[in-house]
Design a protein around this motif. Sequence first.
Motif, PDB file in Angstrom:
ATOM      1  N   TYR A 266       4.754  -8.511 -13.884  1.00  0.00           N
ATOM      2  CA  TYR A 266       4.466  -8.373 -14.549  1.00  0.00           C
ATOM      3  C   TYR A 266       3.917 -10.565 -13.854  1.00  0.00           C
ATOM      4  N   VAL A 267       4.407 -11.323 -12.943  1.00  0.00           N
ATOM      5  CA  VAL A 267       3.928 -12.149 -12.504  1.00  0.00           C
ATOM      6  C   VAL A 267       2.837 -12.567 -11.403  1.00  0.00           C
TER       7      VAL A 267
ATOM      8  N   PHE B   8       1.043  -9.249 -11.639  1.00  0.00           N
ATOM      9  CA  PHE B   8      -0.035  -8.696 -12.730  1.00  0.00           C
ATOM     10  C   PHE B   8      -1.405 -10.025 -12.667  1.00  0.00           C
ATOM     11  N   TYR B   9      -0.962 -10.611 -13.428  1.00  0.00           N
ATOM     12  CA  TYR B   9      -1.506 -11.255 -13.988  1.00  0.00           C
ATOM     13  C   TYR B   9      -2.129 -12.820 -12.788  1.00  0.00           C
ATOM     14  N   TYR B  10      -0.912 -13.035 -11.648  1.00  0.00           N
ATOM     15  CA  TYR B  10      -1.330 -13.360 -10.411  1.00  0.00           C
ATOM     16  C   TYR B  10      -2.888 -12.490 -10.055  1.00  0.00           C
TER      17      TYR B  10
ATOM     18  N   ILE C  31      -4.862 -10.804 -11.659  1.00  0.00           N
ATOM     19  CA  ILE C  31      -6.437 -10.612 -11.769  1.00  0.00           C
ATOM     20  C   ILE C  31      -6.853 -11.460 -12.235  1.00  0.00           C
ATOM     21  N   ARG C  32      -6.232 -12.922 -12.365  1.00  0.00           N
ATOM     22  CA  ARG C  32      -6.756 -14.216 -13.285  1.00  0.00           C
ATOM     23  C   ARG C  32      -6.755 -15.212 -11.789  1.00  0.00           C
TER      24      ARG C  32
ATOM     25  N   LYS D 116      -8.746 -12.210  -9.169  1.00  0.00           N
ATOM     26  CA  LYS D 116      -9.816 -12.330 -10.069  1.00  0.00           C
ATOM     27  C   LYS D 116     -10.220 -10.429  -9.537  1.00  0.00           C
TER      28      LYS D 116
ATOM     29  N   ARG E 121      -8.791  -5.256 -14.099  1.00  0.00           N
ATOM     30  CA  ARG E 121      -7.937  -4.883 -13.979  1.00  0.00           C
ATOM     31  C   ARG E 121      -6.668  -3.235 -13.629  1.00  0.00           C
TER      32      ARG E 121
ATOM     33  N   MET F 228      -5.436  -3.278 -10.602  1.00  0.00           N
ATOM     34  CA  MET F 228      -3.851  -4.078 -10.764  1.00  0.00           C
ATOM     35  C   MET F 228      -2.908  -3.020 -11.511  1.00  0.00           C
ATOM     36  N   ASP F 229      -3.364  -1.966 -12.725  1.00  0.00           N
ATOM     37  CA  ASP F 229      -2.612  -1.318 -13.309  1.00  0.00           C
ATOM     38  C   ASP F 229      -2.421  -0.098 -11.985  1.00  0.00           C
TER      39      ASP F 229
END
Length: 417
Positions: free
Chosen positions: A23-24, A26-28, A30-31, A34, A37, A40-41
């Motif tokens: 989870y960490v 995943f958002y790393y 995306i955010r 860049k 999504r 990353m999925d």
Amino acid sequence: MQFGSIIVQGENLLLISGLLISYVLFYYGIRILKIERNIMDLIFNSFINGVLIWKFSYGVLHLDSVLQNPMTILYFNGGYVGIGIAIVFMTVYTWSCIRKQNIPVDSYIRAAVPVYFGYFSTFASVYVMEDPRNYPVILQAIAAVSFFIAASLMKRQKTLLQLLIWFHLVQLEIALYKNHFVYATSISKEALFYVSLIVIFLSVSYWLERQGREEADKDKKKGWRNTTIKITLGVIILSFGITSILANQQETKRIESKAAASAPLNSGKIGINKGQVAPDFELLSIKGDKWKLSDFRGKTVILNFWASWCPPCKAEIPEMQKFYENNRNNNVEILAVNLTNSERSPDAVKDFVKDKGMTFNILLDQQGEISNLYSVMTIPTSYIIDKNGVIRDKHIGPMSYEMMDNFISNIKNSDAN
């Protein structure tokens, strides 16, 4: 003293850490990086499915054990073979999704490489927490974190693939010394694993280079040859640095080991930590004989604390019995100390031992004194003790056949030094 029937052991800690870091990262991705999504999925789903396949491949590889006791599938995994199966699945699954969703390979590599190093950093850090004095593992963790930072700052596909190759060359170098390859009769499974990954990433890099270039075949081959030469020369130079660190550590351990072996038996520091002489004790066996731990001096001993009501103990016993049958003539002994004070009755222990066909030594800790002496808080707990009575390893949780074999092999290789 109270004991949990199910414990959070090293393997489960890895699984939990893997899910959290997923989870960490995943958002790393995306955010911070860049990344789209959908990419990353794909990475997240591929990893989760791969972990599940690795975990439950034990049921396929050891079907007889699972049929005898279905609980074993909760405590063991498929080992390196299971990892291989998981990698094959993840490769096929990822490639099919990339083609189906028309995901650019460059974009996928840009996301997947930092995430890969992020996972590796997490798992290596977990092992460091389990044994802070394991210098090779510390080096592995440091390398993983360093490559994670580097990969997060780089965007070129070729550079990222070269990072992967360099990283696994470093890990291979460490694995060779971590497993005492210099003195071993065969290369370790971990080292073979890294060799396989190096070959895979070299092949992928070569294939992508051929696909992406439009120059003449001669230029392509020249470029590939130059890259290969650079990597080969680089790893040779790098080997000198890593080898000097690990060789020095190995030499220190050899000196300490020889000193312990030549010293009088009562001169070593007695305690329950690695490198200390295991405290001696005397207990009645289930057959009515009296045994001391010191009676088995000269043999490698697996000192195991267990109870018949403990689910992970039940999962471990068939593996332990199989290991004992195959190694009883190799100067290896198993002492299974039953926490009799926590059982319904001694007769219940006898019935359990008979039902499971346990032929190794079963000792009865009727007052709980020996489990207190060894600070056993959860079961099963095992101490790996060498022929000089020195504790070489400690494991909390059920052990598979492969784990026991690795513990004993490491001691033999170390003693060969």
